[in-house]
Motif scaffolding. Structure first.
Motif, mmCIF file in Angstrom:
data_model
loop_
_atom_site.group_PDB
_atom_site.id
_atom_site.type_symbol
_atom_site.label_atom_id
_atom_site.label_comp_id
_atom_site.label_asym_id
_atom_site.label_seq_id
_atom_site.Cartn_x
_atom_site.Cartn_y
_atom_site.Cartn_z
ATOM 1 N N TYR A 109 0.832 -1.209 0.000
ATOM 2 C CA TYR A 109 0.000 0.000 0.000
ATOM 3 C C TYR A 109 0.869 1.264 0.000
ATOM 4 O O TYR A 109 0.490 2.284 -0.596
ATOM 5 N N ALA A 110 2.028 1.166 0.641
ATOM 6 C CA ALA A 110 2.940 2.306 0.639
ATOM 7 C C ALA A 110 3.392 2.627 -0.781
ATOM 8 O O ALA A 110 3.443 3.799 -1.183
ATOM 9 N N LEU A 111 3.722 1.596 -1.543
ATOM 10 C CA LEU A 111 4.149 1.829 -2.927
ATOM 11 C C LEU A 111 3.003 2.338 -3.788
ATOM 12 O O LEU A 111 3.193 3.210 -4.646
ATOM 13 N N ARG A 112 1.819 1.807 -3.562
ATOM 14 C CA ARG A 112 0.660 2.266 -4.346
ATOM 15 C C ARG A 112 0.313 3.721 -4.009
ATOM 16 O O ARG A 112 -0.057 4.495 -4.899
ATOM 17 N N LEU A 113 0.424 4.089 -2.741
ATOM 18 C CA LEU A 113 0.176 5.487 -2.352
ATOM 19 C C LEU A 113 1.210 6.396 -2.992
ATOM 20 O O LEU A 113 0.887 7.469 -3.512
ATOM 21 N N LYS A 114 2.444 5.946 -2.967
ATOM 22 C CA LYS A 114 3.542 6.732 -3.521
ATOM 23 C C LYS A 114 3.343 7.004 -5.012
ATOM 24 O O LYS A 114 3.700 8.077 -5.515
ATOM 25 N N HIS A 115 2.749 6.047 -5.718
ATOM 26 C CA HIS A 115 2.582 6.181 -7.175
ATOM 27 C C HIS A 115 1.184 6.629 -7.574
ATOM 28 O O HIS A 115 0.803 6.518 -8.735
ATOM 29 N N GLY A 116 0.411 7.117 -6.602
ATOM 30 C CA GLY A 116 -0.872 7.712 -6.923
ATOM 31 C C GLY A 116 -1.956 6.740 -7.314
ATOM 32 O O GLY A 116 -2.936 7.122 -7.968
ATOM 33 N N LEU A 164 -7.906 5.011 -6.665
ATOM 34 C CA LEU A 164 -7.944 6.063 -7.680
ATOM 35 C C LEU A 164 -7.977 5.446 -9.072
ATOM 36 O O LEU A 164 -7.352 4.402 -9.316
ATOM 37 N N GLU A 165 -8.701 6.083 -9.950
ATOM 38 C CA GLU A 165 -8.733 5.632 -11.338
ATOM 39 C C GLU A 165 -7.389 5.953 -11.983
ATOM 40 O O GLU A 165 -6.745 6.954 -11.648
ATOM 41 N N PRO A 166 -6.934 5.129 -12.925
ATOM 42 C CA PRO A 166 -5.685 5.434 -13.633
ATOM 43 C C PRO A 166 -5.716 6.827 -14.236
ATOM 44 O O PRO A 166 -6.736 7.263 -14.794
ATOM 45 N N ASN A 167 -4.585 7.531 -14.093
ATOM 46 C CA ASN A 167 -4.413 8.882 -14.635
ATOM 47 C C ASN A 167 -5.364 9.901 -14.028
ATOM 48 O O ASN A 167 -5.615 10.953 -14.611
ATOM 49 N N SER A 168 -5.949 9.552 -12.842
ATOM 50 C CA SER A 168 -6.860 10.521 -12.228
ATOM 51 C C SER A 168 -6.082 11.552 -11.443
ATOM 52 O O SER A 168 -4.930 11.361 -11.149
#
Length: 389
Positions: free
Chosen positions: A362-369, A385-389
């Motif tokens: 989750y830390a990596l996913r948060l970091k990459h939006g 989050l939706e991609p590119n949102s």
């Protein structure tokens, strides 16, 4: 309440205890004026509800602790401690072997969400629903005879531990976290943790220079002091204080007169046996090829602007830890968060094993939006989050 002062009685006790799946263990020791801990009492208790525990007196004349050491090595019996590290250190010093297998209720409490480094008294209150008489906490365990009040206090450290262990064992099994604890116990029982190499003693020093020459002398002096402390069984600072040692490392005196000018050493110290040993250590260190001198650790400068990312990871860590009921400290450290913020492939525990599953991914996913944090009805929550949102 049984006190063991004879080898044969100890042998009988240990043979009995080896019939059980687990045994609770605690030690009382003194270390105020020695390098090595002085073992003063060992408390043992079986799972039997009627067992009030036994106190083994290692200071009794002629007692041989071999049966106890054999119990500590019996792979069929789990040794249950609370905050086991110092207890393990004592057994390693006396027997050269780490007790195994081990269950540390303090670590288990962190896995189960009771908080960071929870004290034994707290667990007795919360889990066993008992209160401990704290009046003997600072007693001198080396003085004999021990009073019945002292023995009762000491044995309460293993009788209540049974209740805590059985409760925690059930919880860990129910929520599939036993493997998490097993991983931590393998770290705790790594023999390398308890090996004290005088050549590495200088690493404990708060050095104030990165000069390889200074570090070479500090290393030599640290090794000398550690060897002396072990040989004389004295605390390091009784042999020489850190500030004095570092002052000598900075000045690097190579004769008696210069050494005597050091603040913190006595008159004519340079002519003494320790003084001569220090001068010899300095000369030997400086005589080594410079390429063998210790090098300062390469400083890793974190990327500019990662501060806000680290702060977000702190919030995420708290959220994940509270949701899963695990102590934050067990999942990730502040350094881990900084390294994750700087590098997706940082070699930190939080990105491996169960920690990655609980927090790291989750830390990596948060970091990459890919996910975000939001406040919902006054509480922090994760949102996809939706991609590119």
């Amino acid at each position: 309440m049984e006190t063991i002062t004879k080898t044969e009685d100890l042998r009988i006790l240990c043979e009995k205890l080896r019939q059980y799946d687990y045994v609770t263990v605690d030690t009382e020791f003194m270390r105020d004026s020695t390098y090595w801990p002085q073992l003063c009492l060992v408390q043992l208790c079986s799972p039997e509800a009627a067992d009030t525990g036994a106190a083994v007196d290692p200071l009794a004349d002629g007692i041989d602790l071999t049966p106890l050491f054999e119990l500590m090595q019996d792979e069929s019996v789990i040794k249950v401690f609370h905050a086991a590290r110092q207890d393990i250190e004592i057994f390693v010093h006396l027997n050269g072997k780490v007790p195994h297998p081990v269950f540390d209720t303090q670590v288990a409490a962190m896995v189960l969400g009771f908080g960071d480094q929870v004290g034994y008294e707290t667990l007795v209150n919360k889990v066993a629903r008992k209160n401990i008489d704290k009046s003997m906490r600072f007693t001198d365990w080396s003085r004999r005879p021990l009073s019945s009040k002292q023995l009762s206090y000491a044995l309460s450290d293993v009788t209540h531990l049974r209740t805590i262990y059985e409760d925690f064992h059930e919880r860990l099994t129910a929520n599939d976290r036993a493997p998490w604890l097993f991983e931590e116990m393998e770290r705790l029982t790594d023999p390398g943790i308890y090996t004290i190499d005088p050549a590495d003693a200088w690493l404990r020093l708060k050095t104030r220079s990165n000069s390889p020459k200074f570090l070479a002398v500090a290393k030599a002096l640290g090794e000398w002091r550690e060897t002396e402390a072990q040989r004389k069984n004295l605390p390091r600072n009784r042999v020489m204080r850190d500030d004095t040692l570092l002052d000598i490392a900075a000045r690097q005196p190579q004769n008696e007169t210069d050494l005597d000018k050091t603040r913190g050493v006595g008159r004519n110290f340079g002519a003494s046996k320790p003084g001569q040993a220090i001068i010899e250590a300095i000369k030997n260190a400086l005589a080594q090829p410079q390429e063998t001198w210790p090098q300062p650790k390469a400083r890793t400068d974190l990327p500019a602007g990662i501060g806000p990312t680290v702060e977000l990871l702190k919030v995420l860590l708290k959220l994940c830890s509270e949701e899963k009921g695990v102590a934050q400290r067990l999942v990730a450290s502040s350094d881990d968060l900084q390294n994750i913020a700087a590098d997706d492939n940082a070699d930190v525990p939080a990105l491996h094993g169960w920690r990655r599953e609980l927090f790291g991914q989750y830390a990596l996913r948060l970091k990459h939006g890919q996910i975000a944090l939001k406040l919902e009805k006054g509480e922090v929550a994760l949102v996809e989050l939706e991609p590119n949102s």
